[in-house]
Design a protein around this motif. Sequence first.
Motif, PDB file in Angstrom:
ATOM      1  N   ARG A 133      79.064 -48.482 -41.975  1.00 20.19           N
ATOM      2  CA  ARG A 133      79.163 -48.819 -43.395  1.00 20.19           C
ATOM      3  C   ARG A 133      78.904 -50.304 -43.668  1.00 20.19           C
ATOM      4  O   ARG A 133      79.365 -50.855 -44.667  1.00 20.19           O
ATOM      5  CB  ARG A 133      80.533 -48.387 -43.964  1.00 20.19           C
ATOM      6  CG  ARG A 133      80.820 -46.900 -43.898  1.00 20.19           C
ATOM      7  CD  ARG A 133      80.019 -46.086 -44.924  1.00 20.19           C
ATOM      8  NE  ARG A 133      80.305 -46.511 -46.275  1.00 20.19           N
ATOM      9  CZ  ARG A 133      79.458 -47.215 -47.017  1.00 20.19           C
ATOM     10  NH1 ARG A 133      78.267 -47.541 -46.556  1.00 20.19           N
ATOM     11  NH2 ARG A 133      79.789 -47.583 -48.228  1.00 20.19           N
ATOM     12  N   LYS A 190      70.676 -39.143 -53.366  1.00 27.48           N
ATOM     13  CA  LYS A 190      71.341 -40.353 -53.865  1.00 27.48           C
ATOM     14  C   LYS A 190      72.794 -40.037 -54.245  1.00 27.48           C
ATOM     15  O   LYS A 190      73.727 -40.741 -53.867  1.00 27.48           O
ATOM     16  CB  LYS A 190      70.553 -40.896 -55.069  1.00 27.48           C
ATOM     17  CG  LYS A 190      71.182 -42.076 -55.759  1.00 27.48           C
ATOM     18  CD  LYS A 190      71.188 -43.313 -54.897  1.00 27.48           C
ATOM     19  CE  LYS A 190      71.892 -44.468 -55.606  1.00 27.48           C
ATOM     20  NZ  LYS A 190      72.219 -45.548 -54.662  1.00 27.48           N
ATOM     21  N   ARG A 191      72.966 -38.954 -54.997  1.00 27.06           N
ATOM     22  CA  ARG A 191      74.305 -38.591 -55.445  1.00 27.06           C
ATOM     23  C   ARG A 191      75.220 -38.314 -54.241  1.00 27.06           C
ATOM     24  O   ARG A 191      76.372 -38.735 -54.199  1.00 27.06           O
ATOM     25  CB  ARG A 191      74.214 -37.348 -56.341  1.00 27.06           C
ATOM     26  CG  ARG A 191      75.544 -36.762 -56.773  1.00 27.06           C
ATOM     27  CD  ARG A 191      76.256 -37.617 -57.798  1.00 27.06           C
ATOM     28  NE  ARG A 191      77.491 -36.970 -58.241  1.00 27.06           N
ATOM     29  CZ  ARG A 191      78.387 -37.526 -59.043  1.00 27.06           C
ATOM     30  NH1 ARG A 191      78.188 -38.748 -59.504  1.00 27.06           N
ATOM     31  NH2 ARG A 191      79.466 -36.886 -59.392  1.00 27.06           N
ATOM     32  N   ASP A 192      74.700 -37.625 -53.246  1.00 27.82           N
ATOM     33  CA  ASP A 192      75.520 -37.295 -52.076  1.00 27.82           C
ATOM     34  C   ASP A 192      75.996 -38.560 -51.357  1.00 27.82           C
ATOM     35  O   ASP A 192      77.150 -38.645 -50.937  1.00 27.82           O
ATOM     36  CB  ASP A 192      74.746 -36.398 -51.095  1.00 27.82           C
ATOM     37  CG  ASP A 192      74.647 -34.961 -51.601  1.00 27.82           C
ATOM     38  OD1 ASP A 192      75.092 -34.687 -52.734  1.00 27.82           O
ATOM     39  OD2 ASP A 192      74.118 -34.109 -50.859  1.00 27.82           O
ATOM     40  N   GLU A 246      76.394 -41.491 -52.739  1.00 27.14           N
ATOM     41  CA  GLU A 246      77.387 -42.153 -53.603  1.00 27.14           C
ATOM     42  C   GLU A 246      78.742 -41.471 -53.448  1.00 27.14           C
ATOM     43  O   GLU A 246      79.778 -42.146 -53.379  1.00 27.14           O
ATOM     44  CB  GLU A 246      76.927 -42.130 -55.069  1.00 27.14           C
ATOM     45  CG  GLU A 246      75.769 -43.079 -55.361  1.00 27.14           C
ATOM     46  CD  GLU A 246      76.043 -44.515 -54.910  1.00 27.14           C
ATOM     47  OE1 GLU A 246      77.128 -45.047 -55.211  1.00 27.14           O
ATOM     48  OE2 GLU A 246      75.176 -45.099 -54.220  1.00 27.14           O
ATOM     49  N   LEU A 247      78.758 -40.154 -53.395  1.00 25.26           N
ATOM     50  CA  LEU A 247      80.028 -39.428 -53.241  1.00 25.26           C
ATOM     51  C   LEU A 247      80.645 -39.693 -51.871  1.00 25.26           C
ATOM     52  O   LEU A 247      81.863 -39.861 -51.751  1.00 25.26           O
ATOM     53  CB  LEU A 247      79.819 -37.923 -53.451  1.00 25.26           C
ATOM     54  CG  LEU A 247      79.482 -37.499 -54.891  1.00 25.26           C
ATOM     55  CD1 LEU A 247      79.185 -36.001 -54.940  1.00 25.26           C
ATOM     56  CD2 LEU A 247      80.608 -37.841 -55.859  1.00 25.26           C
ATOM     57  N   LYS A 295      80.333 -42.351 -50.122  1.00 32.00           N
ATOM     58  CA  LYS A 295      80.888 -43.714 -50.129  1.00 32.00           C
ATOM     59  C   LYS A 295      82.201 -43.731 -50.910  1.00 32.00           C
ATOM     60  O   LYS A 295      83.186 -44.327 -50.483  1.00 32.00           O
ATOM     61  CB  LYS A 295      79.881 -44.691 -50.743  1.00 32.00           C
ATOM     62  CG  LYS A 295      78.688 -44.943 -49.840  1.00 32.00           C
ATOM     63  CD  LYS A 295      77.864 -46.127 -50.293  1.00 32.00           C
ATOM     64  CE  LYS A 295      76.951 -45.771 -51.425  1.00 32.00           C
ATOM     65  NZ  LYS A 295      76.105 -46.894 -51.843  1.00 32.00           N
ATOM     66  N   TRP A 296      82.203 -43.046 -52.043  1.00 31.70           N
ATOM     67  CA  TRP A 296      83.392 -43.020 -52.906  1.00 31.70           C
ATOM     68  C   TRP A 296      84.608 -42.466 -52.167  1.00 31.70           C
ATOM     69  O   TRP A 296      85.712 -42.978 -52.279  1.00 31.70           O
ATOM     70  CB  TRP A 296      83.070 -42.175 -54.156  1.00 31.70           C
ATOM     71  CG  TRP A 296      84.251 -41.874 -55.017  1.00 31.70           C
ATOM     72  CD1 TRP A 296      84.819 -42.694 -55.949  1.00 31.70           C
ATOM     73  CD2 TRP A 296      85.029 -40.663 -55.013  1.00 31.70           C
ATOM     74  NE1 TRP A 296      85.904 -42.067 -56.537  1.00 31.70           N
ATOM     75  CE2 TRP A 296      86.050 -40.826 -55.981  1.00 31.70           C
ATOM     76  CE3 TRP A 296      84.956 -39.469 -54.300  1.00 31.70           C
ATOM     77  CZ2 TRP A 296      86.992 -39.834 -56.254  1.00 31.70           C
ATOM     78  CZ3 TRP A 296      85.896 -38.474 -54.568  1.00 31.70           C
ATOM     79  CH2 TRP A 296      86.905 -38.667 -55.531  1.00 31.70           C
ATOM     80  N   GLU A 333      72.761 -47.349 -45.361  1.00 31.76           N
ATOM     81  CA  GLU A 333      74.145 -47.309 -45.851  1.00 31.76           C
ATOM     82  C   GLU A 333      75.157 -47.364 -44.713  1.00 31.76           C
ATOM     83  O   GLU A 333      76.360 -47.387 -44.957  1.00 31.76           O
ATOM     84  CB  GLU A 333      74.384 -46.042 -46.685  1.00 31.76           C
ATOM     85  CG  GLU A 333      73.506 -45.950 -47.939  1.00 31.76           C
ATOM     86  CD  GLU A 333      74.025 -46.822 -49.086  1.00 31.76           C
ATOM     87  OE1 GLU A 333      74.995 -47.589 -48.868  1.00 31.76           O
ATOM     88  OE2 GLU A 333      73.449 -46.745 -50.182  1.00 31.76           O
ATOM     89  N   ARG A 378      77.939 -31.098 -57.405  1.00 28.92           N
ATOM     90  CA  ARG A 378      78.392 -32.409 -56.920  1.00 28.92           C
ATOM     91  C   ARG A 378      79.449 -33.058 -57.821  1.00 28.92           C
ATOM     92  O   ARG A 378      79.408 -34.248 -58.115  1.00 28.92           O
ATOM     93  CB  ARG A 378      77.204 -33.359 -56.754  1.00 28.92           C
ATOM     94  CG  ARG A 378      76.480 -33.294 -55.408  1.00 28.92           C
ATOM     95  CD  ARG A 378      75.939 -31.975 -55.051  1.00 28.92           C
ATOM     96  NE  ARG A 378      75.256 -32.049 -53.743  1.00 28.92           N
ATOM     97  CZ  ARG A 378      74.653 -31.026 -53.163  1.00 28.92           C
ATOM     98  NH1 ARG A 378      74.647 -29.842 -53.736  1.00 28.92           N
ATOM     99  NH2 ARG A 378      74.073 -31.175 -51.991  1.00 28.92           N
TER     100      ARG A 378
END
Length: 605
Positions: free
Chosen positions: A249, A317-319, A321-322, A324-325, A349, A583
Amino acid sequence: MLEHSMLYPKTTLTRRRISMDGMWKFCLDEKAVGEKEGWMDGIPGEEMIPVPASFQDFYTEKDIREYTGDFWYETDFFVPGEWEGREILLRFGAATHRAGVYVNGILITEHEGGFLPFSADVTTVVRYDSYNKVVVKVNNELNCTNIPCGETITLPNGKKMSKPYFDFFNYAGLQRSVYLLALPRESVVDFDLDYAIHGKNAEVSYQVRTNGEHAVQLELLDAEGNCVAQKDGKEGVLYVENAHLWQVRNAYLYRLRIRIMDGEELIDEYEQEIGIRTVKVEGTDILLNGEPVYLRGFGKHEDSDIVGRGFNIGIMKRDFELMKWIGANSFRTSHYPYSEEIYQMADREGFLIIDEVPAVGMFQSLMNFMEASTGKQTAFFEKETTPVLLKAHLRAIEEMIARDKNHPSVVAWSLLNEPETTNEAAVPYFKEVFDLANKLDMQKRPRTFALIMNSLPDTCKCYQFSDIIALNRYYGWYMKGGYEISVAEELFRKEMNAWKEKKLNKPFIFTEYGADTLASEHKLPSVMWSQEYQDEYLKMTHEVFDSYDFIKGEQIWNFADFQTTEGIMRVNGNKKGVFTRQRQPKDIAYKLKERWENLPLDYKK
Ligand code: GCB
């Protein structure tokens, strides 16, 4: 050795790449008459379909969604005159599960295996400064001589149907990008890297393969574009002072530039981002750059609405971001190598990938997830056709390692998911698979496979091959779920105690655990399928994980709900997602976030 380069297609000073993504002509071949009727010169009808995508979920007719057999794609492409004298290739990111490529009516290449790239060398058949026609015959039938395994049946009405021995919908088609490439005749074909870290400095050992005799030069550029090391020759070592390491990370990427030179003249140039890092298993630790890491994350799928398993850059992209969140740091590419762009994103990432070959369905059952918990055994590797299957499996390993070996994110190879291991016949099969991965990987990354519920300390004949023991376990779901969860916990601990007694001195990780949960269901007190039960199930499971020092990772099944074959065990797909298929979080996502954000990276050091 593979005939064609697996390098990711790029435009450089010497290379050209044109995307062929878009709408292609499309036609099902229910009667398998395509060749006889000359479809290689042009397919019938006017139907158009997007590439990349799975074909199944666009249509409203069930016969199309369930279609099993041959289906054809066609498009035209223009080859510029200035490309004459170069090598011209059509590069398919994937064609699921097998394909034959015709250009201007001529069969150029065939490829078996639906999740890895291949190229058709069309140098001698294309017409320059004019349009050319490519026709691709694809087939999505399942069998036991190729991976993933399953069967194809014919219904009394004459329609064929796929019967997977695995739990994801048999999406198919040109599911990844297609490129037209122009390469120099003499070019960089492949390269391998290995790393050593000495205090602040690093050594990058390399081997470059070209298809000619001219000299090779390497340059390593830092993130600002400064050259920090260079070297001549096809083999050698780049010395990097004050190296920036690629960390979990917290990625740092260098750019490796490989050139073939004829004196001052540039013949070919290829560039790729790389990360300096080491991976090793030592005792029960997984070490990245010499430091222990605890994996937290997911088993995933390439799966989304409408495009199915087609590469979807927005979903990617969304995956991320999730992930990481929620505080994840890793995922397994269950149950096949994913699109190359996903590894590039993980490189950036700083996510750790367990890269899985499509060797799934090697426990012969249409409901393996259920039946393995009952102790059922199948003599999967004793078939007459096993040698043919092994060949396909080894080939996929070779292609996967060639494609993915230079991604810093790839830290382990998963060579099978949930195979039958309770029979001696599996042992020689496993040996070949594990030996090949070791031979092909210059970095000698750890190898693993995911153990199914009936592969237990006293029944599994193959765990000794794994550098990391990876368990798929569903205590409290397929076994003793609901009010019996206390019994599930006891059985779970009994199994873990038995592993402990074996003193394997290897890291264990969980590559699957989870409970189907409907995003719509709340129930107090809990019942199975409610969000409350998913929470109870995870609390119990995590308590067990926390009780054993040698457990060094948890990858929950699954990141998101995903599509499967329909049936009484699946509610419009598998609902073990922490996120819905669209998602969005289920309640458990917030609990996992709390746990994972509070687990130190070197948990259980
Ligand atoms: C497994 C399989 C996975 C299934 C999962 C489940 O063991 O590896 O493909 O989806 O169980 O949910 O049953």
